[in-house]
Design a protein around this motif. Structure first.
Motif, PDB file in Angstrom:
ATOM      1  N   VAL A  29       0.330  -0.775   0.614  1.00  0.00           N
ATOM      2  CA  VAL A  29       0.180  -0.086  -0.096  1.00  0.00           C
ATOM      3  C   VAL A  29       0.991   1.287  -0.059  1.00  0.00           C
ATOM      4  O   VAL A  29       0.622   2.576  -0.452  1.00  0.00           O
ATOM      5  N   LYS A  51      -4.199   4.807   3.276  1.00  0.00           N
ATOM      6  CA  LYS A  51      -5.205   4.627   2.447  1.00  0.00           C
ATOM      7  C   LYS A  51      -6.482   5.903   2.214  1.00  0.00           C
ATOM      8  O   LYS A  51      -7.242   6.417   1.486  1.00  0.00           O
ATOM      9  N   GLN A  54      -1.830   1.169   8.233  1.00  0.00           N
ATOM     10  CA  GLN A  54      -2.349   0.925   6.488  1.00  0.00           C
ATOM     11  C   GLN A  54      -3.394   1.953   6.419  1.00  0.00           C
ATOM     12  O   GLN A  54      -3.737   2.410   5.087  1.00  0.00           O
ATOM     13  N   GLY A  55      -4.327   2.268   7.443  1.00  0.00           N
ATOM     14  CA  GLY A  55      -5.891   2.520   7.403  1.00  0.00           C
ATOM     15  C   GLY A  55      -5.326   4.330   6.769  1.00  0.00           C
ATOM     16  O   GLY A  55      -5.894   4.863   6.557  1.00  0.00           O
ATOM     17  N   ASP A  65       2.387   1.292  -3.561  1.00  0.00           N
ATOM     18  CA  ASP A  65       1.280   2.427  -4.512  1.00  0.00           C
ATOM     19  C   ASP A  65       1.643   3.932  -4.301  1.00  0.00           C
ATOM     20  O   ASP A  65       1.510   4.812  -5.196  1.00  0.00           O
ATOM     21  N   VAL A  66       1.301   4.420  -2.505  1.00  0.00           N
ATOM     22  CA  VAL A  66       0.822   5.860  -2.803  1.00  0.00           C
ATOM     23  C   VAL A  66       2.230   6.687  -2.495  1.00  0.00           C
ATOM     24  O   VAL A  66       1.408   7.131  -3.561  1.00  0.00           O
ATOM     25  N   ASP A  90      -4.824   8.144   0.558  1.00  0.00           N
ATOM     26  CA  ASP A  90      -4.800   8.167  -0.845  1.00  0.00           C
ATOM     27  C   ASP A  90      -6.120   8.833  -1.081  1.00  0.00           C
ATOM     28  O   ASP A  90      -6.525   8.863  -2.692  1.00  0.00           O
ATOM     29  N   ASP A  91      -7.245   8.398  -0.595  1.00  0.00           N
ATOM     30  CA  ASP A  91      -8.712   8.663  -1.361  1.00  0.00           C
ATOM     31  C   ASP A  91      -8.976  10.204  -0.817  1.00  0.00           C
ATOM     32  O   ASP A  91     -10.098  10.990  -1.773  1.00  0.00           O
TER      33      ASP A  91
END
Length: 384
Positions: A273, A301, A297-298, A276-277, A304-305
């Protein structure tokens, strides 16, 4: 139609639902929990992984919630004192000279020195030769790397001689052969550390078979630069070990270039993750990605959102709450479990029950009379 207490309850439910929808991003941030690095750091210390423990804890020491913690300060000092002791440094020097690998700078320098001047390649070939003579298993990848190392050293010597003879015309070839040699040393280190992925091992063996005849290392040039970038980054061998193919190795190298000495720690927390970010670090910003990593990780994510601006704004608000408590955390998480469609239903229904009854009656009469309008009758001509 509805009793007043019921209408008030629905109104309150509608207001709460609207608030959740309005502040959903803030609630998502508040639902995150910042990582406590002490348990993992202590586990690394117990396994005598001092360099890794130092890198891991130093990442979090950049944030006040850890740097102001007396336990974290004490543990960091303990790790630093151990790494600075002369006995520890001497052990790491010997480790680099004898095995060619080490997790500390002094051992890495010693290991690279022996490999760079062919000594290491000859040592590894001799060790595998002894294994063969004794009927023990021979590591074909290590043999391939040592063989390629000898070929690369020969190319270095030839390029150097050409440079002297032509007054510098051959200098680019010297640089090229040196880069390949450095990459081979890195690959050998990765192999000894158990961080060489199978696909890369197969490529090395295949290249060694052709290189002995052609004396060419062209097949390695496609990824050797990425290997060097990762090898020159603290903890980079872990990233090499997790690369699934050449394209993935390139992504790992870009990730390492962006985050330097913090790469291994960020990867330890965020895994794929985080990689990717990081590919969108030009938009999200390296510092924001580091901040998000402290939430696990939260956090990555969510960043990224919602994007860097929203995440930073809401995260700064969330960190001002010194202590939220288990009840608050549970409440936030329960609120976020309510489906969005249900929240919209509560908002709409809560508003509808407060519309005066007479408006519904008037609307009903209008609809009824509209449906009862007589249709136009077309008179047909009389038949005589």
């Amino acid at each position: 139609m509805f009793k007043l207490p019921f209408k008030l309850a629905l109104l309150m439910l509608a207001v709460v639902s609207a608030g959740i929808l309005w502040q959903q991003t803030q609630l998502l941030v508040l639902a995150l929990t910042r990582i406590d690095p002490l348990p993992d750091a202590r586990a690394m210390l117990a396994e005598e992984r001092y360099a890794e423990a130092a890198d891991y804890l130093s990442f979090f020491m950049n944030y006040e919630y850890v740097s102001q913690n007396s336990e974290a300060q004490s543990l960091y000092q303990e790790i630093s004192s151990k790494r600075e002791s002369w006995s520890y440094q001497l052990d790491k020097l010997g480790e680099g000279l004898l095995s060619g690998t080490s997790d500390e700078t002094i051992g890495k320098v010693a290991g690279v020195a022996t490999d760079f001047f062919v000594i290491g390649d000859i040592r590894d070939l001799a060790e595998q030769g002894v294994n063969l003579a004794q009927g023990e298993e021979v590591d074909e990848i290590l043999v391939a790397l040592a063989t390629l190392g000898v070929v690369a050293s020969t190319a270095q010597v030839a390029s150097g001689a050409g440079t002297v003879a032509t007054g510098g015309v051959a200098a680019p070839s010297v640089v090229g052969s040196t880069v390949v040699k450095s990459g081979l040393i890195a690959l050998k280190t990765a192999k000894k550390l158990g961080k060489l992925p199978p696909w890369l091992g197969k490529t090395i063996v295949k290249t060694a078979k052709t290189a002995k005849q052609s004396k060419s290392l062209e097949e390695l040039t496609g990824f050797i630069g990425d290997v060097n970038s990762l090898a020159n980054t603290r903890g980079g061998f872990k990233l090499i070990g997790n690369a699934e193919n050449a394209a993935d190795l390139r992504r790992m190298a870009k990730f390492a270039d962006a985050f330097g000495s913090h790469s291994a720690t960020i990867y330890h927390i965020g895994g794929s993750v985080a990689v990717d970010v990081a590919q969108r670090s030009d938009k999200l910003g390296n510092e924001t990605i580091k901040l998000a990593t402290t939430f696990g990780q939260g956090g990555l994510k969510l960043l990224d959102d919602v994007g860097a601006l929203k995440f930073t704004k809401f995260a700064s608000r969330g960190t001002k709450i010194a202590y939220k408590g288990d009840f608050f955390d549970l409440l936030v998480k329960l609120l976020l479990m309510v489906p969005t469609w249900l929240l919209y239903f509560f908002v709409i229904f809560g508003a509808v029950v407060w519309i005066p009854r007479r408006m519904f009656s008037a609307l009903g009469r209008q609809l009824y009379h509209g449906s009862q309008k007589p249709s136009k009758v077309i008179n047909s001509p009389k038949v005589t």
